[in-house]
Design an enzyme around this catalytic site. Structure first.
Site, short mmCIF file in Angstrom:
data_model
loop_
_atom_site.label_atom_id
_atom_site.label_comp_id
_atom_site.label_asym_id
_atom_site.label_seq_id
_atom_site.Cartn_x
_atom_site.Cartn_y
_atom_site.Cartn_z
N ASN A 1 56.61 38.30 42.19
CA ASN A 1 56.47 36.92 42.65
C ASN A 1 55.83 36.07 41.56
OD1 ASN A 1 57.25 35.62 45.04
ND2 ASN A 1 55.99 36.98 46.29
N GLU B 1 41.35 43.01 46.51
CA GLU B 1 42.53 42.18 46.25
C GLU B 1 42.59 41.80 44.77
OE1 GLU B 1 45.92 40.22 47.81
OE2 GLU B 1 44.44 41.46 48.84
N TYR C 1 18.34 30.54 67.14
CA TYR C 1 17.48 30.73 65.99
C TYR C 1 16.09 31.07 66.50
CZ TYR C 1 16.04 30.11 61.13
OH TYR C 1 15.55 30.32 59.88
N ASP D 1 46.87 45.27 47.53
CA ASP D 1 47.95 45.27 46.54
C ASP D 1 48.60 46.64 46.45
OD1 ASP D 1 47.46 42.55 45.58
OD2 ASP D 1 45.61 43.37 44.81
N ALA E 1 49.35 49.41 40.52
CA ALA E 1 48.76 49.73 41.82
C ALA E 1 49.81 49.87 42.91
CB ALA E 1 47.76 48.63 42.20
N LYS F 1 44.06 34.37 51.73
CA LYS F 1 44.00 35.66 52.43
C LYS F 1 43.14 35.54 53.68
CE LYS F 1 45.27 40.01 51.67
NZ LYS F 1 46.41 40.53 50.92
#
Length: 472
Positions: free
Chosen positions: A365, A212, A115, A238, A273, A170
C-alpha cells in the site's frame, strides 16, 4: 495499459469563481474528465456579481495527478481557482481522536466520588487486590497502540511524530469497530531494549499491547520479549493481523477455484514481518509447499549463513525441495502469489507462469506489487490492500475483534489457536454460495465480522487455557 484508479485518499476540493453564464460548469467537468479525474460533489457557495462561486470535489490517483487536474482547470477562460483544499489533511486537523468522560462531573457529590476523597477507597481496594484494576479502571478495555515509527505503512522509517496519524487512525478503528479504547503511543527510540522496557513500565494501565509499524527483524524480538514479560496480550498487527486476514482470503479463494491448502504451492514475495507471519499461519494450517522470496531471490538453506534470524527460520521451515532462483522461477506452477513487499516489483511474466486459475494477493500500500489492471485477464482472483479494488485484505477485519475477544476473556496471550480461530471466523462470514472471484473477504464495515471474530477468539482463549475470566 490503464493507470491505477483514482482514490478518495487523494481527493481535494477546489473553490472556483465561475463566470455566471451557460456552459461554464460543463467546461470544468470536461477538463477534469480529460485528465481522468473523478469529480464528486459540486456545491454552490454563493454568487458575487458576475461570478458564481462553487466548491468542486475531485478524486485523483496521486499528488501529481491532483496538480495536473488543477492546472487544467486554471487554463479555462472565465474560471478562477481561488483555493485548493486537500480533504485528507482537513480531516486530520487537530488530530482524529479525543478522550471523553463516561460520567458527568457537574455536582459536588459527583466530584467527591469521581475524585478525592471518594477515589481513595477505590485505590485502597486495588492496592489490596491488583486484579480489581480490571473492573475498577479503564484497564479492562484499553489497548496501547505502540510504534517507534520505523516502518510506517509503505513510507519506511519516518519517525515517531510522523507515525502519530497512523496510530490515531488505529485507535479510531479500535473504538469504531469493537468499542475498545486505543491509545496512540509513539516512542522516541528504536532501541529494542528501551522499547521493551518502556512498554513493560506502562503496561499496568492497559489490558493489551498492539505493536504497530516496527521494522523487521527487531519487531520479532520485541514482541517475543514482551510476551514473555507481560501477563496481557501482546500482538504485532503488521505480522499477525495481515497473516490472519490473508489466511481467511486464502481459504475462500481456494473454495472458488476448487483447490485444497495441502495440495497447492504458495509463493510469498517479501520476507519481513508480514511475510514471516503469513508463512507461519499457513504452515500451521497444513500447507506443505511455500517459497519465500526476498530481494536476492528464493530463500533456501544454501543461503542460511548470510541470513538474519527470521529469514533463517524461513529457510529451515519452507521450500521443502530447497529450490533456488528468482521470482520467475518461484512462480512457475504456483497456485497462489502473495506480495507483502513494495510497489511494482512483480512482473506480469511471474503471473503468466503460474498454474491454472492463478490467485494473486498484491498487498503493498498504496501501490501494490503488481497493478490489478495488468493481470485482470490472467489471474482468476486478485486481492489488494486497497479499498478501491474488490477483495481488500485489510487488518481491520482482524485486530478489533481479536482484541475484543481477548479483553473479554481477560486473556494472558493471543496464541496460535486464537489466530486460526479468527481467520476461520472471517472466512466463514461469507456463505459458500455467495463466494465469487470478486468476493472472498467480507466488507470491513460489517459489524457482524467483529462479533464473530471476538466470539471465536474468546472461545479459543478458554479452550487453550489462557483466559482468566470465569468461563461463561
Amino acid at each position: 495499459m490503464s493507470d491505477i484508479q483514482t482514490s478518495v485518499s487523494y481527493s481535494f476540493t477546489m473553490r472556483v469563481h465561475i463566470e455566471n453564464k451557460p456552459g461554464m460548469l460543463a467546461k470544468i467537468l470536461n477538463a477534469i474528465a480529460d485528465e481522468k479525474g473523478d469529480p464528486g460533489a459540486v456545491d454552490v457557495v454563493r454568487v458575487e456579481g458576475k461570478y458564481k462561486i462553487r466548491d468542486i470535489t475531485v478524486s485523483a490517483r496521486d499528488e501529481d495527478h491532483s496538480k495536473a487536474i488543477v492546472k487544467a482547470v486554471k487554463k479555462i477562460e472565465g474560471i478562477k481557482v481561488r483555493n485548493v483544499s486537500d480533504r485528507v489533511f482537513l480531516l486530520h486537523l487537530g488530530g482524529k481522536i479525543s478522550i471523553k468522560n463516561k460520567v458527568p462531573v457537574d455536582t459536588r457529590d459527583a466530584l467527591s466520588m469521581a475524585y478525592t476523597p471518594g477515589v481513595g477507597r477505590v485505590c485502597e481496594a486495588i492496592a489490596e487486590d491488583p486484579e480489581k484494576a480490571h473492573t475498577l479502571t479503564i484497564k479492562q478495555n484499553s489497548v496501547a497502540v505502540v510504534s517507534d515509527g520505523s516502518a510506517v505503512l509503505g513510507l519506511g522509517n519516518i519517525g515517531p511524530e510522523a507515525a502519530m496519524p497512523v496510530m490515531e487512525g488505529k485507535a479510531m478503528l479500535f473504538k469504531e469497530f469493537a468499542d475498545v479504547d486505543g491509545y496512540p503511543i509513539c516512542l522516541n527510540t528504536q532501541d529494542v531494549d528501551e522499547i521493551v522496557r518502556t512498554v513493560e513500565l506502562i503496561s499496568p494501565g492497559f489490558g493489551g499491547i498492539n505493536l504497530e509499524d516496527i521494522s523487521a527483524p527487531r519487531c520479532f524480538e520485541i514482541e517475543q520479549r514482551l510476551k514473555e514479560k507481560l501477563d496481557i496480550p501482546v500482538f504485532h498487527d503488521d505480522q499477525h493481523g495481515t497473516a490472519i486476514v490473508t489466511h481467511a482470503a486464502t481459504i475462500n479463494a481456494l473454495k472458488v477455484v476448487g483447490k485444497k491448502l495441502q495440495d497447492i504451492r504458495i509463493v510469498i514475495v517479501g520476507a519481513g514481518a508480514a511475510g514471516v507471519a503469513i508463512a507461519q499461519i499457513l504452515l500451521n494450517e497444513g500447507v506443505k509447499d511455500i517459497l519465500c522470496c526476498d530481494s536476492s531471490g528464493i530463500i533456501n538453506r544454501d543461503r542460511i549463513k548470510n541470513l538474519n534470524e527470521s529469514k533463517k527460520w524461513i529457510a529451515e521451515n519452507t521450500n521443502p525441495n530447497n529450490l533456488g532462483g528468482n521470482i520467475l522461477d518461484a512462480t512457475d506452477g504456483a497456485d497462489l502469489l502473495i506480495g507483502v513487499s513494495g510497489p511494482d516489483i512483480i512482473p506480469v511474466e511471474a503471473v503468466e507462469k503460474m498454474a491454472k486459475d492463478p490467485i494473486v494477493f498484491a498487498l503493498a500500500n498504496p501501490v501494490p506489487e503488481i497493478r490489478p489492471e495488468k493481470i485482470q485477464n490472467i489471474a482468476r482472483i486478485i486481492a489488494t490492500g486497497r479499498s478501491d479494488y474488490p477483495n481488500q485484505i485489510n487488518n481491520v477485519l482482524a485486530f478489533p475483534g481479536i482484541f475484543r475477544g481477548a479483553l473479554d476473556a481477560r486473556a494472558s496471550d493471543i496464541n496460535e489457536e486464537m489466530k486460526l480461530a479468527a481467520a476461520h471466523a472471517i472466512a466463514g462470514h461469507i456463505d459458500d454460495n455467495d463466494l465469487s472471484e470478486e468476493y472472498i473477504v467480507p466488507s470491513v464495515f460489517s459489524k457482524q465480522v467483529v462479533r464473530k471474530v471476538s466470539k471465536a477468539v474468546k472461545e479459543a482463549a478458554f479452550e487453550t487455557g489462557v483466559a482468566r475470566r470465569p468461563s461463561p
